[in-house]
Enzyme design. Structure first.
Site, PDB file in Angstrom:
ATOM      1  CG  ASN A 130     -18.281  33.899 -10.551  1.00 55.05           C
ATOM      2  OD1 ASN A 130     -17.303  34.472 -10.076  1.00 55.05           O
ATOM      3  ND2 ASN A 130     -18.676  34.069 -11.802  1.00 55.05           N
ATOM      4  CG  HIS A 165     -18.298  34.072 -20.976  1.00 60.56           C
ATOM      5  ND1 HIS A 165     -17.015  33.590 -20.859  1.00 60.56           N
ATOM      6  CD2 HIS A 165     -18.670  34.439 -19.727  1.00 60.56           C
ATOM      7  CE1 HIS A 165     -16.632  33.649 -19.582  1.00 60.56           C
ATOM      8  NE2 HIS A 165     -17.621  34.155 -18.870  1.00 60.56           N
ATOM      9  CG  ASP A 183     -14.777  32.427 -22.850  1.00 64.78           C
ATOM     10  OD1 ASP A 183     -16.010  32.275 -22.992  1.00 64.78           O
ATOM     11  OD2 ASP A 183     -14.263  32.866 -21.805  1.00 64.78           O
ATOM     12  CB  ALA A 242      -8.348  28.801 -10.998  1.00 65.33           C
TER      13      ALA A 242
END
Length: 485
Positions: free
Chosen positions: A188, A95, A62, A200
């Site tokens: 999202n 984040h 991240d 993913a």
């Protein structure tokens, strides 16, 4: 005491004996009390059993992690900055710190002591610089280095590509070959996507979609056939970097948070079953997921809502091949496909793919309570019969007619109220979260307001309701709790 009041007292005793629902809202104060998802998933009950992720390293690929945050002190290992010279322990954006806190924040006695899903786990920060967030080469390199540095779980709450670059696919395959589990956010809708992105969507990765606070599909989440598990994604309160203007705490919405929650759950399973390979751990989570929506795997919930308690109470066979890989045989040699389309579990498959061994520890208690409840109900019925017969005798003695049916049949049994249906797959009402985060990103905002109460999934629906019977004024006997779907 009048016969009517006596009957009401007995009915109330039955209700008190058979109905035992959890409190609808957390009693904890402050920000800790707003972590509704811990209550919904019953995470602290696992901690009480010593299941906290101890001994498991979770890599967070991240924006870096603020290792100096008090709630992460001692939790963050020296990491790395991909194509840089840092150790990943600084985070300007926040984040990555938010994700690390969801996974492994230590908690404590204070009202703002945020608690992670796996507070015993260690965090390995792998920082992707701002100008490299969506570069497949950097992300692929981060996955490989996380594997080489001992991570057993990798959380990736970022991504972009609809078609995964070859170097990223190769890195995921490298992790799989080294017995490492990769968990990634599905994405999202507010970021402009509608399909599940990479990493993913790469075969073998646990792609996580979102749930709202009622346990329904989170409307801000993307969906697709690659969905594997779903987890809470709405109003996730946690920590943040302390770099101004950030305060060290934040609340966010999005599948980034859902992915971190699942990564924490994976750490719990890897601690509890240290000899289980990555394929078996994944298989366990799929088998024990709470199946909602269309039966079996579906584009919104995947195999279902992550259900940690079932993951530890269900007998699941070991497998040798990751059940998410193309051509894999779900359930492996030791299991058979369940009726829900999930990988197989031993025992008789029930809703959600769990076996009838669920809740065995509470079975004696439930049998005892059920027996007492049955006796009390029989007593109520006998009492009603006695009251009716006495009433008939009194009227017969006063009028003196030949034997006949007593006038009236006695007060009717109050009808049970309707029990609201279990949480269904309907679309959640929450709109697209404001503002894009650093990747799939979460819309981090100001200090959160009062929580809207814990989600209901994974537990029984509320008790039955209904108006009192108009003839007698007695409230209806409450219905008993029903189990998870």
């Amino acid at each position: 005491m009048t016969s009517r009041r006596l009957l009401f007292t007995v009915v109330a005793a039955v209700a008190a004996t058979t109905v035992a629902f959890p409190s609808p809202a957390s009693a904890a104060p402050g920000l800790r009390g707003e972590q509704w998802y811990l209550d919904a998933l019953k995470i602290t009950a696992l901690h009480d059993q010593g299941i906290n992720g101890q001994g498991v390293t979770v890599a967070v690929i991240d924006t870096g992690v603020d290792a100096g945050h008090p709630l992460l002190a001692g939790q963050v290992l020296p990491g790395l900055e991909v194509q840089g010279g840092g150790n990943g322990q600084q985070d300007i954006d926040g984040h990555g710190t938010h994700m690390a806190g969801i996974i492994a924040a230590k908690g404590g006695p204070g009202p703002n002591d945020i608690l992670g899903v796996a507070p015993g786990a260690k965090i390995l920060p792998v920082k992707i610089r701002d100008d490299e967030k969506f570069l497949s080469q950097a992300l692929g390199g981060g996955i490989r280095q996380a594997v080489d540095r001992g991570a057993k779980v990798i959380n990736i709450s970022l991504g972009n590509w609809s078609t995964p670059p070859s170097e990223l696919t190769s890195a995921v395959q490298y992790a799989t070959s080294k017995d490492v589990i990769v968990v990634a956010a599905a994405g999202n809708r507010e970021a402009g996507g509608s399909d599940i992105g990479s990493p993913a969507r790469i075969p073998g990765v646990i792609a996580v979609t979102g749930l709202d606070k009622q346990g329904a599909f989170y409307s801000g989440s993307v969906q697709g056939p690659e969905a594997v598990l779903s987890a809470p994604a709405e109003r996730i309160t946690g920590i943040d970097t302390r770099t101004p203007p950030n305060t060290g705490y934040s609340t966010a919405d999005g599948t980034s948070d859902a992915s971190a929650i699942v990564a924490g759950v994976v750490a719990l399973v890897r601690q509890k079953f240290p000899q289980a390979n990555a394929a078996s751990v994944i298989n366990r989570l799929l088998v024990t997921a709470e199946d909602v929506g269309p039966k079996g795997r579906d584009p919104q919930y995947g195999f279902g809502r992550v259900f940690p308690n079932r993951a530890f109470s269900t007998q699941v066979p070991d497998v040798t091949t990751n059940p998410l890989l193309a051509g894999a045989s779900p359930g492996g040699s030791g299991g058979s496909p369940a009726a829900t389309g999930k990988p197989g579990a031993t025992g008789t498959p029930v809703a959600g793919g769990a076996s009838e061994s669920d809740d065995d520890a509470t079975k004696p208690f439930r049998v005892l309570v059920g027996g007492i409840a049955c006796l009390l109900i029989v007593a109520v019925i006998v009492l009603i019969v006695v009251l009716v017969l006495r009433r008939g005798r009194r009227k017969k003695a006063a009028a003196g007619p030949p034997f006949g049916a007593p006038p009236g049949s006695g007060p009717p049994w109050p009808s049970a109220g309707s029990t609201p249906p279990g949480v269904g797959p309907q679309q959640g009402g929450f709109g697209a979260p404001p503002g894009a985060g650093p990747s799939f990103g979460d819309a981090t905002g100001p200090q959160p307001g009062p929580p809207a109460g814990p989600g209901s999934f994974g537990g029984p629906p509320p008790a039955g309701s209904g108006e009192p019977h108009t003839d007698t004024g007695w409230p209806p006997p409450p219905t008993g709790p029903s189990g998870p779907r």
